[in-house]
Design an enzyme around this catalytic site. Sequence first.
Site, short mmCIF file in Angstrom:
data_model
loop_
_atom_site.label_atom_id
_atom_site.label_comp_id
_atom_site.label_asym_id
_atom_site.label_seq_id
_atom_site.Cartn_x
_atom_site.Cartn_y
_atom_site.Cartn_z
N GLY A 1 3.85 93.62 41.25
CA GLY A 1 4.17 93.61 39.82
C GLY A 1 3.84 92.28 39.14
O GLY A 1 3.61 92.24 37.93
N GLU B 1 0.24 92.50 38.40
CA GLU B 1 0.11 93.48 37.31
C GLU B 1 0.50 92.87 35.97
O GLU B 1 -0.16 93.09 34.95
CB GLU B 1 0.97 94.71 37.62
CG GLU B 1 0.40 95.51 38.80
CD GLU B 1 1.33 96.61 39.28
OE1 GLU B 1 2.51 96.31 39.58
OE2 GLU B 1 0.89 97.78 39.36
N GLU C 1 1.36 96.25 47.81
CA GLU C 1 2.23 97.44 47.88
C GLU C 1 1.95 98.31 49.11
O GLU C 1 2.87 98.88 49.71
CB GLU C 1 2.08 98.30 46.61
CG GLU C 1 2.73 97.73 45.37
CD GLU C 1 1.84 96.79 44.58
OE1 GLU C 1 0.82 96.32 45.12
OE2 GLU C 1 2.17 96.52 43.42
N1 CO8 Z 1 11.63 91.28 45.91
C1 CO8 Z 1 12.84 90.82 46.32
N2 CO8 Z 1 12.99 89.65 46.98
C2 CO8 Z 1 11.89 88.93 47.25
C3 CO8 Z 1 10.61 89.37 46.86
C4 CO8 Z 1 10.51 90.61 46.15
N3 CO8 Z 1 9.33 91.08 45.71
N4 CO8 Z 1 9.70 88.45 47.27
C5 CO8 Z 1 10.41 87.47 47.89
N5 CO8 Z 1 11.72 87.76 47.88
C6 CO8 Z 1 12.83 86.96 48.44
C7 CO8 Z 1 12.84 86.99 49.94
O1 CO8 Z 1 13.51 88.16 50.42
C8 CO8 Z 1 13.59 85.71 50.26
O2 CO8 Z 1 14.97 85.96 50.07
P1 CO8 Z 1 16.06 85.31 51.13
O3 CO8 Z 1 15.90 83.83 50.94
O4 CO8 Z 1 17.37 85.85 50.66
O5 CO8 Z 1 15.62 85.76 52.47
C9 CO8 Z 1 13.15 84.78 49.17
O6 CO8 Z 1 12.62 85.60 48.12
C10 CO8 Z 1 12.06 83.81 49.62
O7 CO8 Z 1 11.01 84.59 50.17
P2 CO8 Z 1 10.43 84.36 51.65
O8 CO8 Z 1 11.44 83.71 52.52
O9 CO8 Z 1 9.83 85.65 52.09
O10 CO8 Z 1 9.29 83.28 51.32
P3 CO8 Z 1 7.94 83.03 52.15
O11 CO8 Z 1 7.37 81.75 51.63
O12 CO8 Z 1 8.20 83.13 53.62
O13 CO8 Z 1 6.97 84.26 51.75
C11 CO8 Z 1 5.95 85.81 50.24
C12 CO8 Z 1 6.55 84.40 50.43
C13 CO8 Z 1 4.67 85.94 51.07
C14 CO8 Z 1 5.63 85.97 48.76
C15 CO8 Z 1 6.98 86.87 50.70
O14 CO8 Z 1 8.23 86.59 50.08
C16 CO8 Z 1 6.61 88.29 50.34
O15 CO8 Z 1 5.75 88.87 50.99
N6 CO8 Z 1 7.25 88.86 49.29
C17 CO8 Z 1 7.06 90.22 48.90
C18 CO8 Z 1 5.76 90.37 48.14
C19 CO8 Z 1 5.51 91.83 47.80
O16 CO8 Z 1 5.38 92.69 48.65
N7 CO8 Z 1 5.42 92.12 46.49
C20 CO8 Z 1 5.16 93.43 45.99
C21 CO8 Z 1 6.44 94.15 45.73
S1 CO8 Z 1 6.17 95.85 45.29
C22 CO8 Z 1 5.74 95.80 43.66
O17 CO8 Z 1 5.62 94.76 43.06
C23 CO8 Z 1 5.50 97.13 43.03
C24 CO8 Z 1 5.40 97.02 41.50
C25 CO8 Z 1 5.45 98.36 40.86
C26 CO8 Z 1 6.80 99.03 41.01
C27 CO8 Z 1 6.84 100.33 40.31
C28 CO8 Z 1 8.28 100.76 40.00
C29 CO8 Z 1 8.87 101.74 40.94
#
Ligand code: CO8
Length: 266
Positions: A117, A120, A140
């Site tokens: 997102g 996007e 995704e």
């Molecule tokens: N949602 C919720 N929490 C998140 C997200 C997220 N997208 N990204 C990171 N966080 C949180 C982590 O869970 C973590 O929380 P905690 O400290 O409590 O464990 C905190 O942020 C820090 O993140 P990391 O420890 O993972 O940090 P890193 O430096 O190790 O990694 C990354 C960074 C690579 C960005 C990793 O956090 C990651 O892969 N995040 C998810 C990225 C992702 O998959 N994004 C796509 C999500 S799906 C989407 O966007 C669909 C949009 C359309 C939806 C349509 C509606 C239905």
Amino acid sequence: MTLAYPDHLDNLLLERTDAIALLTVNRPKVLNALNTATLDELRRLVLALKHDETVRCVILTGAGEKSFIAGADINELAVQTPTGGRDLAMRGQHVLDLIENLGKPVIAAINGYALGGGCELAMACTIRIAADTARIGQPEINLGIIPGYAGTQRLTRLVGRGRALEMLLTGDPIGAHEAHRIGLVNRVVPPGELLKEARALAATLASKAPVAVRYIIDAVNKGLQMPFGEAQVHEATLFGLVASTEDMREGTKAFLEKRKAEFKGR
Ligand code: CO8
């Protein structure tokens, strides 16, 4: 017409300087992931900015040094039902459409991760400037889902079908320089220069004739959804309308008088 700004924002920061609004998604603990509450605040704020004639350009960025927006909030996605998921996707699409068609330029200052997102949202902006540390992608597929905020559509239109499909199907993010090479971002700068560069570009855009700016955005966005001939007619109609503005007379007169034009937005 003006529309009141929200009294209170939990997830966004707004700073207005001269004609430029800086909007920061402020959930750094979750890398600025977009939950429903943030999307709703964004919708209300964007509508207020649209109707505020003193604002001529908007910069959108993320809090902290690590992330622009790491996507939709996966905590909310994990519990979606089919109808809830569809509604959520459509609500997000609506907010991004508002940004794309704000009628004033929105610059995405991509200061780190722009994933799902977040990518996007950046693509719905008018222009994208990335820090050279940014990582951009649509991961995704790795969650077993597909983009829902029109990523399949805007990415394809920005970078072409082949590159879009590769990014969408592998889920692998790309670096800022690669994003620049394929046309996904307009400029790449060192992280420390990002906001300076965005503000300088915003100041340039804010100095242009606002009605002409609005019509250019409209002609490009609506035109992309029309057959070429119809898009040309739409452009000609907007040209006719812009010819009725004081700014058009000022712009042409200033050129002939060899001075800088002063546009008033009328
Ligand atoms: N949602 C919720 N929490 C998140 C997200 C997220 N997208 N990204 C990171 N966080 C949180 C982590 O869970 C973590 O929380 P905690 O400290 O409590 O464990 C905190 O942020 C820090 O993140 P990391 O420890 O993972 O940090 P890193 O430096 O190790 O990694 C990354 C960074 C690579 C960005 C990793 O956090 C990651 O892969 N995040 C998810 C990225 C992702 O998959 N994004 C796509 C999500 S799906 C989407 O966007 C669909 C949009 C359309 C939806 C349509 C509606 C239905």
